[in-house]
Scaffold this motif. Structure first.
Motif, mmCIF file in Angstrom:
data_model
loop_
_atom_site.group_PDB
_atom_site.id
_atom_site.type_symbol
_atom_site.label_atom_id
_atom_site.label_comp_id
_atom_site.label_asym_id
_atom_site.label_seq_id
_atom_site.Cartn_x
_atom_site.Cartn_y
_atom_site.Cartn_z
ATOM 1 N N GLU A 203 -22.748 1.521 -6.289
ATOM 2 C CA GLU A 203 -24.060 2.148 -6.309
ATOM 3 C C GLU A 203 -24.512 2.765 -5.338
ATOM 4 O OE1 GLU A 203 -27.090 -0.304 -8.215
ATOM 5 O OE2 GLU A 203 -28.524 1.494 -7.985
ATOM 6 N N GLN A 204 -24.631 1.817 -4.045
ATOM 7 C CA GLN A 204 -25.264 1.944 -2.756
ATOM 8 C C GLN A 204 -26.822 1.861 -2.965
ATOM 9 O OE1 GLN A 204 -22.570 6.030 -2.217
ATOM 10 N NE2 GLN A 204 -23.097 4.864 -0.093
ATOM 11 N N GLY A 205 -27.400 1.430 -3.849
ATOM 12 C CA GLY A 205 -28.572 1.093 -4.190
ATOM 13 C C GLY A 205 -28.803 -0.103 -4.962
ATOM 14 N N PRO A 206 -30.221 -0.552 -5.062
ATOM 15 C CA PRO A 206 -30.518 -1.673 -5.809
ATOM 16 C C PRO A 206 -30.645 -1.984 -7.187
ATOM 17 C CG PRO A 206 -32.372 -0.700 -4.695
ATOM 18 C CD PRO A 206 -31.318 0.174 -4.933
ATOM 19 N N ILE A 207 -30.476 -0.646 -7.868
ATOM 20 C CA ILE A 207 -31.044 -0.685 -9.230
ATOM 21 C C ILE A 207 -29.963 -1.789 -10.087
ATOM 22 C CG2 ILE A 207 -31.400 0.930 -11.443
ATOM 23 C CD1 ILE A 207 -31.926 3.118 -9.249
ATOM 24 N N ALA A 210 -30.597 -5.331 -9.560
ATOM 25 C CA ALA A 210 -32.107 -5.781 -9.822
ATOM 26 C C ALA A 210 -32.539 -5.769 -11.297
ATOM 27 C CB ALA A 210 -33.078 -4.590 -9.218
ATOM 28 N N SER A 362 -26.678 9.627 -9.535
ATOM 29 C CA SER A 362 -26.312 9.273 -8.291
ATOM 30 C C SER A 362 -27.196 10.001 -7.244
ATOM 31 C CB SER A 362 -24.729 9.982 -8.102
ATOM 32 O OG SER A 362 -24.360 10.013 -6.884
ATOM 33 N N GLY A 363 -27.880 9.250 -6.379
ATOM 34 C CA GLY A 363 -28.650 9.940 -5.422
ATOM 35 C C GLY A 363 -27.608 10.246 -4.304
ATOM 36 N N ALA A 364 -26.639 9.691 -4.085
ATOM 37 C CA ALA A 364 -25.877 10.049 -2.642
ATOM 38 C C ALA A 364 -24.767 11.111 -3.343
ATOM 39 C CB ALA A 364 -25.043 8.738 -2.462
ATOM 40 N N ASP A 386 -28.060 -6.320 -3.022
ATOM 41 C CA ASP A 386 -29.271 -5.989 -2.130
ATOM 42 C C ASP A 386 -29.176 -4.403 -1.938
ATOM 43 O OD1 ASP A 386 -29.969 -8.538 -1.853
ATOM 44 O OD2 ASP A 386 -28.714 -8.870 -0.111
ATOM 45 N N HIS A 388 -27.315 -2.413 -0.696
ATOM 46 C CA HIS A 388 -26.721 -2.066 0.922
ATOM 47 C C HIS A 388 -25.490 -1.366 1.004
ATOM 48 C CE1 HIS A 388 -30.184 -4.226 2.439
ATOM 49 N NE2 HIS A 388 -29.608 -5.308 2.574
#
Lengths: 419, 419
Positions: A203-207, A210, A362-364, A386, A388
């Motif tokens: 994902e490259q994100g925390p969603i 979380a 996807s934000g990236a 996290d 990251h």
């Protein structure tokens, strides 16, 4: 439902992490570097042992294909990249390749019947860390299908002349010739010979983490705008210029930056925006800065929200603290929706496997995003610890990696059931 | 009262401006470069024609001396530098050398009697633009007299190893050997053979021009503190990290910077402070910055005000926008007062010549500042158009340059009257 093997996944993750091992948990594996060639050799060795046929195209993208029962049908491709940023981790890109390998291995080992050819693919130079830009080779291969504004950044001749950021002189073309992986242009991914492309990625994100979800069913690549905010003041001597005579471009830039945050924070809470890059001139501690420029990158699915962002940026005051201020669009991208039918296959597979999941955007940028202009495409996300990525701390537990591969497998098989 | 020649001054300004002419109004004349050697040759040719004796010391400082009627007395030296920053102007440094030349020429031509030897001197590498640090050779020559905190930055061996910022490999020592200007260490400026040093310089600030004054009678070099403010956040992907999870070091830095401005602006109005340099990591438009560092340079004559500055900096909140913040002293300098008797000579000369003037402090560093630790020293300022320096727009009308030279001449002659 078929599932993939956790042991095989772990073995591939561990093996691939040796190629470019930086010695402290992560890797540096620039595209077409020795480390990247080792990863490609590992890929080819394992795919050949599954009976796959290996091809490469003119920009060294690698295709490992197992034949379906009707090889006249267009193929299904699963692709990602083996290159990394400097001091990157063991998951970004490579996990998509490992999952594609695992799907091929599972199909072969379990003799799962399939009509279509199925291909595991490596995109060359996704990161663009050594030879910019990022997503270079999907940009080249999908060139004719890209919107003009994006396409202009991926002209073949320009890409060949891309210069190494390390030595400032050797070119991507030289690296390509030297790699031994340059093949025929006719082998390129194309919408005639292939019916669908899938990319599994972290994902490259925390969603997901979380919310405790194993799988992200990706629906779109966020629309975005990219601005350069430019502030011009007057360079003067730090020790000799009374405060009242100053035109300090950095002070003004800080005010503009905070003013933008205050306004943008009032928009939709799903908006993400970043001021990641700042340039200050002359950037000497004894001189008042006369020029500062910073980037603003804003992303949201809804073009209405993006328009609100644009309106805020275009209404920045033209003078702040006696400095002149302007904003210049660097580039924009509309939201790219992935193929609805393929997204549904992913959702059905996840649900049938009983994995916790959510729809996610996807934000990236990914190679899949360019491919989606050319042929039906979608993505599958697994969690990033996290949130990251692009760092040595990148991590996704092997259980979740395996779940991701299993989703990819069943999605490909659903796609295979079509004519 | 004696006065200098405007025509001769103009001739020297025009001639010197050819050496390193950048073609658009200014010069680039790095220390010991070909252009700087040409300026030195011009200096030597003109000084020899006045009967001056030329010496150089071990760091290529040049001394042109005309004998007094009692050569056993310690000499009077007028010094500045011929090197410039990149794309610098035709006044910073060189005007002090030109004025010293003009004093020698006037004394010679007008056969003005003087007891003491009088020396025009060129300091090597004041700007430190090619071989850092600035004020390198006055730092070396005055080393034994400098406060420990300053001195440690000018160790001879370290200076010799200073590497060219252009090629990253050639050293100052190599440039020195190659220059042909390396002489004897025993020729160095010293407090036994010299009784006083004067440096004429452009103000590099807007005060004299704004107040319509021809001459600045310099009294001190401002005390200063220099801090690095460091902000640590978390690098994450610009497209995939929701705003609420971010620790954006650049956003936090902007807040800290503005917070400092707000507090410092409440202190004494003569305080000058500058945040001139910013470093941002990784400084990529698609990544949330995880580390930002900026400089803070604050200067004031009164140590009480400097202490207030320090108190404000040391009380920066340790956390801003979820990022950690710290401040680290880079270096400090107490206010250095120039020699009171010499300052009085300057004031008397200006008054007797009838030039408009004011007392002024020096916010910038000069070789004179280091010399003042070693022997009686002071400075004379002439106005800088629009306060600009270290740029091609540097300008001082030749009338004011000549007035400056005349003040220097009469001040030297007053000093000469002493035993």
């Amino acid at each position: 439902m078929y599932t993939c093997s956790k042991e095989r996944m772990q073995d591939k993750i561990s093996t691939m992490s040796k190629y470019g091992d930086a010695g402290h948990g992560g890797i540096t594996r620039y595209s077409l570097s020795e480390a990247a060639i080792q990863a490609r050799e590992e890929f080819i060795k394992r795919m050949k042992s599954c009976g796959a046929e290996i091809k490469t195209d003119d920009v060294a993208n690698v295709y490992a294909t197992i034949k379906g029962s009707d090889p006249s049908l267009p193929g299904i491709v699963m692709a990602s990249h083996v290159d990394s940023v400097k001091n990157g981790g063991n998951y970004d890109g490579i996990l998509g390749v490992i999952s594609a390998m695992e799907v091929i291995e599972t199909i072969t080992k379990e003799k799962i019947p399939h009509k279509h050819n199925i291909t595991a693919m490596i995109w060359t130079n996704e990161e663009g860390s050594l030879y910019p830009p990022a997503m270079m080779c999907s940009g080249i291969v999908c060139y004719d299908y890209l919107p003009e504004e994006i396409r202009k950044n991926f002209r073949y001749e320009d890409m060949m002349r891309s210069v190494s950021v390390l030595d400032g002189s050797s070119t991507f073309q030289e690296a390509l010739e030297k790699s031994g992986y340059k093949g025929e242009k006719s082998n390129r991914l194309n919408p005639k010979d292939y019916k669908a492309m899938f990319e599994l990625h972290i994902e490259q994100g925390p969603i997901l983490e979380a919310e405790g979800k194993d799988i992200g069913v990706v629906t779109c690549v966020l629309g975005m705008v990219n601005y350069r905010i430019k502030i011009t003041g007057q360079a003067d001597h730090a020790g000799t210029t009374p405060m009242k005579y100053r035109k300090d471009a950095l002070f003004a830039a800080a005010k503009v930056l905070i003013g933008l945050h205050e306004k943008l924070d009032r928009l939709d809470p799903d908006l993400v925006y970043t001021t990641g890059e700042i340039v200050c001139h002359p950037n000497v501690h004894t001189v008042i800065p006369d020029y500062v420029e910073f980037s603003l990158d804003a992303r949201h699915e809804d073009p209405k929200v993006i328009r609100q962002v644009v309106e805020i940026i275009e209404n920045i005051p033209s003078e702040v603290e006696k400095c002149s201020v302007s904003a210049q669009t660097a580039w924009t991208r509309d939201t790219v929706y992935y193929d609805k039918k393929l997204v549904d296959y992913v959702q059905e597979s996840v649900d049938e496997l009983g994995y916790s999941n959510r729809k996610i955007n996807s934000g990236a940028g990914h190679d899949a995003q360019f491919a989606s202009y050319m042929l039906p495409t979608t993505m599958i996300f697994v969690p990033s610890k996290d949130g990251h990525s692009h760092c040595e701390e990148e991590f996704t537990p092997v259980e979740q990696c395996t779940k991701g591969a299993s989703v990819l497998l069943n999605t490909v098989l659903k796609c295979d059931k079509e004519d």
